[in-house]
Design a protein around this motif. Structure first.
Motif, mmCIF file in Angstrom:
data_model
loop_
_atom_site.group_PDB
_atom_site.id
_atom_site.type_symbol
_atom_site.label_atom_id
_atom_site.label_comp_id
_atom_site.label_asym_id
_atom_site.label_seq_id
_atom_site.Cartn_x
_atom_site.Cartn_y
_atom_site.Cartn_z
ATOM 1 N N GLU A 90 4.796 -16.290 54.904
ATOM 2 C CA GLU A 90 4.800 -17.722 55.162
ATOM 3 C C GLU A 90 4.410 -18.017 56.603
ATOM 4 O O GLU A 90 3.713 -18.948 56.904
ATOM 5 N N GLY A 91 4.871 -17.157 57.498
ATOM 6 C CA GLY A 91 4.535 -17.344 58.900
ATOM 7 C C GLY A 91 3.117 -16.894 59.174
ATOM 8 O O GLY A 91 2.466 -16.268 58.352
ATOM 9 N N CYS A 92 2.663 -17.227 60.332
ATOM 10 C CA CYS A 92 1.290 -16.916 60.651
ATOM 11 C C CYS A 92 1.286 -16.467 62.105
ATOM 12 O O CYS A 92 1.828 -17.124 62.961
ATOM 13 N N GLY A 93 0.721 -15.325 62.355
ATOM 14 C CA GLY A 93 0.829 -14.769 63.695
ATOM 15 C C GLY A 93 -0.431 -14.936 64.506
ATOM 16 O O GLY A 93 -1.363 -15.622 64.110
ATOM 17 N N LEU A 94 -0.457 -14.269 65.648
ATOM 18 C CA LEU A 94 -1.628 -14.310 66.513
ATOM 19 C C LEU A 94 -2.787 -13.540 65.894
ATOM 20 O O LEU A 94 -3.913 -13.678 66.311
ATOM 21 N N ASP B 70 -3.771 -13.899 62.911
ATOM 22 C CA ASP B 70 -4.336 -14.680 61.833
ATOM 23 C C ASP B 70 -5.837 -14.873 62.038
ATOM 24 O O ASP B 70 -6.290 -15.203 63.134
ATOM 25 N N SER C 255 -7.867 -17.137 60.784
ATOM 26 C CA SER C 255 -8.325 -18.515 60.996
ATOM 27 C C SER C 255 -8.058 -18.959 62.432
ATOM 28 O O SER C 255 -8.767 -19.793 62.974
ATOM 29 N N LEU C 256 -7.041 -18.367 63.059
ATOM 30 C CA LEU C 256 -6.769 -18.708 64.459
ATOM 31 C C LEU C 256 -7.899 -18.202 65.350
ATOM 32 O O LEU C 256 -8.362 -18.915 66.250
ATOM 33 N N GLN D 105 8.654 -17.634 61.734
ATOM 34 C CA GLN D 105 8.118 -16.365 61.223
ATOM 35 C C GLN D 105 6.858 -15.968 61.978
ATOM 36 O O GLN D 105 5.795 -15.817 61.393
ATOM 37 N N GLY D 106 6.978 -15.864 63.261
ATOM 38 C CA GLY D 106 5.837 -15.406 64.058
ATOM 39 C C GLY D 106 4.720 -16.425 64.162
ATOM 40 O O GLY D 106 3.587 -16.078 64.444
ATOM 41 N N GLY D 107 5.033 -17.684 63.906
ATOM 42 C CA GLY D 107 4.011 -18.722 63.958
ATOM 43 C C GLY D 107 3.501 -18.964 65.370
ATOM 44 O O GLY D 107 4.139 -18.626 66.352
ATOM 45 N N VAL D 108 2.332 -19.552 65.427
ATOM 46 C CA VAL D 108 1.699 -19.825 66.714
ATOM 47 C C VAL D 108 1.496 -21.322 66.831
ATOM 48 O O VAL D 108 1.221 -21.990 65.842
ATOM 49 N N LEU E 124 -1.920 -22.050 62.059
ATOM 50 C CA LEU E 124 -1.057 -22.543 63.115
ATOM 51 C C LEU E 124 0.223 -23.121 62.532
ATOM 52 O O LEU E 124 0.246 -23.621 61.407
ATOM 53 N N ALA E 125 1.289 -23.050 63.323
ATOM 54 C CA ALA E 125 2.543 -23.643 62.881
ATOM 55 C C ALA E 125 2.608 -25.105 63.303
ATOM 56 O O ALA E 125 3.119 -25.949 62.567
#
Lengths: 500, 248
Positions: free
Chosen positions: A350-354, A356, A358-359, B82-85, B134-135
């Motif tokens: 569910e979360g999105c990190g660095l 990702d 698309s980022l 959850q590690g969102g940016v 992105l969050a």
């Protein structure tokens, strides 16, 4: 078909290269030296130094005793291989098969090439003259085998071209060193009185094997042509570039877009097959009137995604002014990097990190439009001085080395430069009772004790700061500090930040 | 009575339908994201803080901007769990990354964009809101008109990213498509038993306008556990400006 090999020996490879770069060293004796096992040893000399009696593997101190004002240049690891590879790539114009033979020679497989230059003599003359005119001291020899060509290039005294099948007679008068043997075997040969190949060539093979081992026979056979010698050929890297000539001059946006898409598609196809991705791409448009327009894009991560790369170009298409029309497009990728294989996600978190994807795409778009220097990310640094407690992250993958400091309260907003305030305080080391900021009077209702932050004394000398967290009568929270110790005449107070 | 009930039911049903048409999906309890705002969440339709929408924060002075960014940081804590940016866009940025740690936000996952002008801020925000990775996206802008805010809303619809507009010193408060308009101001902090010193941050949170919800005002305090309502009951003294604010 009979094979023919050309061996090129660069007698002063490294020093010639340095003279090319620094012409003032042309008439000076100089050496290249490296420190090996606590000793500074000469690794290469120029001909002038050689004429003074300086040779390779001599200690530098000894050489200095002979020539006191000897110029010394530091040895660079693997420079010879790089240089030979570059020269080898240049030699591909004479033969498609070129190999590097460390430490100082090149081998060309010239079977069926020489007649294009009008015979072997003219061919050899052409190559050697071209290299000498560039400034390299080079000797060349042609023979049926690599070993014989190498031997004649290094030690031959009569003629540089050995006719087909003549390698044995050419080798007879040469010293065994010409067979590229190990120093241990050479020493043994010397001890036994074998001063030339002639001395032992008629001895039976089994006796030679017993005395000198298998490697000796292999080298001999390679020189005589009884054994094949494999060559490690230089494979020049093709530049990552695509061309697209147009039938009619193109002067519409749609036309340019189609051209970019086509070029990207072809280039990315090749890159994908090699596991690489574009970091920088340059598009050149050759206009009918002879002008060349160039636009370039950059990516944060290596990419082969045509849609994404096209979008980056799309932002810059308006910079291309076709005027009468564009007749040729070229697309180059001067910087490519290995891409890591993308693994399909088993579970979509569910979360999105660095990391990702698309980022990365978004940041590329932003960097190309507003500039990469406008995008910042900060990592904690182990320093207390507020301005120095953060550092810029160099890339998206950069991980913080330390954790953020949690036990010290830091404001939400920090002024880029502390602003001067007028205060009145009751006691020297107490927080102020009231202060005036931008002409407004604030009465301090609550305050925390001072937190003294010192400068890094090894970097700059200056006053320390005593920080106070204070709250005024309306509940607004500030971070103020006094520069230095409290003194009667003047204490400088500054406002530095706002708390939430 | 039964008639009345059914009437009420019908109205409720219709209201639900309208909300659906307006883009509010009724979320079942387990999937609903709580942002830890406690009582405030009840002011929103379905009692859920709308993520995937744009919230507008008004600041009239720099001290308020600090309070506003603190409040947003408190919400970011949950959004970036959850590690969102998140992306923080501005022209003259003052936000101090170490200050975010007080709100349990991993400051290394905040990417700052320094734009040249307001127009660029909005362009960057629109691009960022389209990015599903992105969050949240926070932008510091002074003015935003209805067309610009609609563009932002359209960008959100595909991605579901939450956007925050920090409007520092706004000149005119025109109509726009933001889902909520907030005003955060600092309140004097209080320590237990009258201990000296500065306590945890405390704010007055005015929800001036909210689509399909109930504007209200609360007192909040930020503690280690998150937002805590200082006084459950909205104070009467704030009721008056609230209504004015709603029509402003």
């Amino acid at each position: 078909m009979n094979k023919r090999f050309l061996s090129l020996w660069f007698r002063h490879l490294l020093t010639d290269r340095i003279v090319l770069k620094r012409p003032e060293l042309k008439d000076v004796p100089f050496v290249i030296a490296a420190s090996i096992c606590n000793r500074i040893v000469i690794t290469a000399t120029n001909s002038l130094a050689e004429s003074h009696g300086i040779y390779r593997e001599m200690a530098l101190a000894d050489a200095r005793a002979i020539v006191p004002d000897l110029e010394v240049i530091e040895h660079i690891q693997d420079n010879d291989e790089k240089l030979l590879t570059a020269l080898g790539e240049w030699c591909i114009r004479y033969s498609p098969q070129v190999a590097v033979n460390l430490p100082d020679s090149l081998v060309l497989d010239i079977s069926g090439c020489a007649h294009l230059w009008g015979g072997e003599r003219k061919y050899l003359k052409e190559i050697v003259n071209r290299l000498i005119s560039k400034g390299y001291d080079v000797r060349g020899a042609i023979a049926d085998t690599v070993g014989a060509a190498w031997a004649v290039a290094h030690f031959g005294k009569i003629k540089p071209i050995i006719e087909a099948g003549g390698q044995e007679s050419a080798l007879l008068s040469l010293h065994p060193v010409a067979l590229r043997l190990d120093s241990a075997i050479l020493e043994r040969l010397q001890k036994l009185g074998f001063y030339s190949v002639r001395n032992f060539i008629s001895i039976s093979r089994s006796a030679l094997r017993r005395r000198f081992g298998k490697d000796f026979l292999l080298r001999l056979d390679q020189a005589l042509g009884n054994e094949e010698e494999p060559l490690e050929l230089i494979q020049p890297i093709e530049p990552y570039a695509e061309r697209l000539p147009s039938l009619e001059p193109i002067n519409t946006r749609t036309g340019i877009e189609i051209a970019i898409k086509k070029l990207l598609k072809n280039l990315c196809k090749r890159l994908v097959s090699e596991g690489k991705g574009i970091r920088i791409a340059v598009l050149k448009c050759y206009r009918v009137d002879g002008k060349v327009i160039q636009i370039s894009i950059g990516c944060n991560r290596p990419s082969t995604h045509v849609g994404h790369l096209f979008k980056l170009f799309e932002l810059k298409i308006e910079l291309i002014k076709p005027q009468l029309g564009i007749e040729l497009f070229t697309l180059e990728a001067p910087k490519v990097e290995d891409t890591s294989m993308e693994q399909e996600l088993l579970w979509l978190s569910e979360g999105c990190g660095l990391e990702d994807a698309s980022l990365g795409v978004l940041l590329d778009t932003l960097a190309n439009k507003i500039g990469a220097d406008k995008i910042h990310r900060y990592l904690p640094e182990e320093r207390y001085w507020p301005e120095q407690s953060i550092k810029l992250a160099s890339s998206l993958g950069d991980k913080p080395q330390t954790s953020w400091c949690k036990n010290k309260l830091r404001p939400s907003l920090l002024l880029p430069k502390p602003e001067r305030i007028e205060v009145s305080s009751l006691l020297p080391d107490n927080p102020p009772m009231l202060f005036v900021y931008k002409g407004v009077r604030h009465v301090v209702k609550k305050a925390d004790d001072a937190e003294r932050i010192e400068r890094s004394w090894w970097e700059d000398k200056g006053l320390h700061r005593d920080y106070y967290v204070i709250e005024d009568e309306e509940g607004r929270r500030y971070w103020i500090f006094r520069s230095g110790h409290y003194t009667d005449e003047q204490s400088d107070w500054y406002l530095h930040g706002f708390f939430a | 009575m039964g008639q009345l009930n059914t009437k009420k039911d019908i109205i409720n049903k219709l209201q639900q339908d309208i909300m659906l048409l307006q883009g509010y999906k009724s979320v079942s309890g387990c999937t609903a994201k709580k942002v830890g705002l406690g009582v405030i969440e009840s002011a929103f339709p379905n009692a859920v803080f709308p993520t995937g929408a744009i919230h507008e924060f008004l600041n009239t002075e720099p001290e308020n901007a600090a309070a506003g960014s603190g409040f947003i940081a408190g919400i970011l804590k949950t959004l970036m769990l959850q590690g969102g940016v998140c992306l923080w866009i501005g022209t003259s940025r003052q936000l101090f990354p170490p200050g975010l740690t007080a709100f349990n936000v991993a400051a290394e996952r905040v990417i700052f964009i320094d734009a040249k002008e307001e127009k660029q801020v909005l362009w960057v925000m629109e691009q960022a809101l389209k990015c599903e990775g992105l969050a949240a996206v926070i932008a510091e802008v002074r003015e935003v008109n209805i067309i610009q805010s609609r563009r932002l809303q359209l960008a959100i619809e595909g991605s579901g990213v939450t956007g925050f507009l920090l409007r520092n010193d706004p000149r005119k408060l025109g109509a726009n498509t933001c889902v909520a308009r907030w005003k955060i101001s600092s309140l004097p902090s209080a320590l237990e038993d009258g201990l000296p010193g500065v306590g945890s941050p405390r704010w007055r949170v005015d929800l001036l306008r909210v689509r399909n919800g109930n504007p209200n005002s609360w007192k909040l305090e930020w503690t280690a556990a998150g937002f805590v309502a200082v006084d459950d009951k909205p104070e009467i003294e704030f009721a008056e400006p609230l209504i004015i604010g709603q029509h402003a």
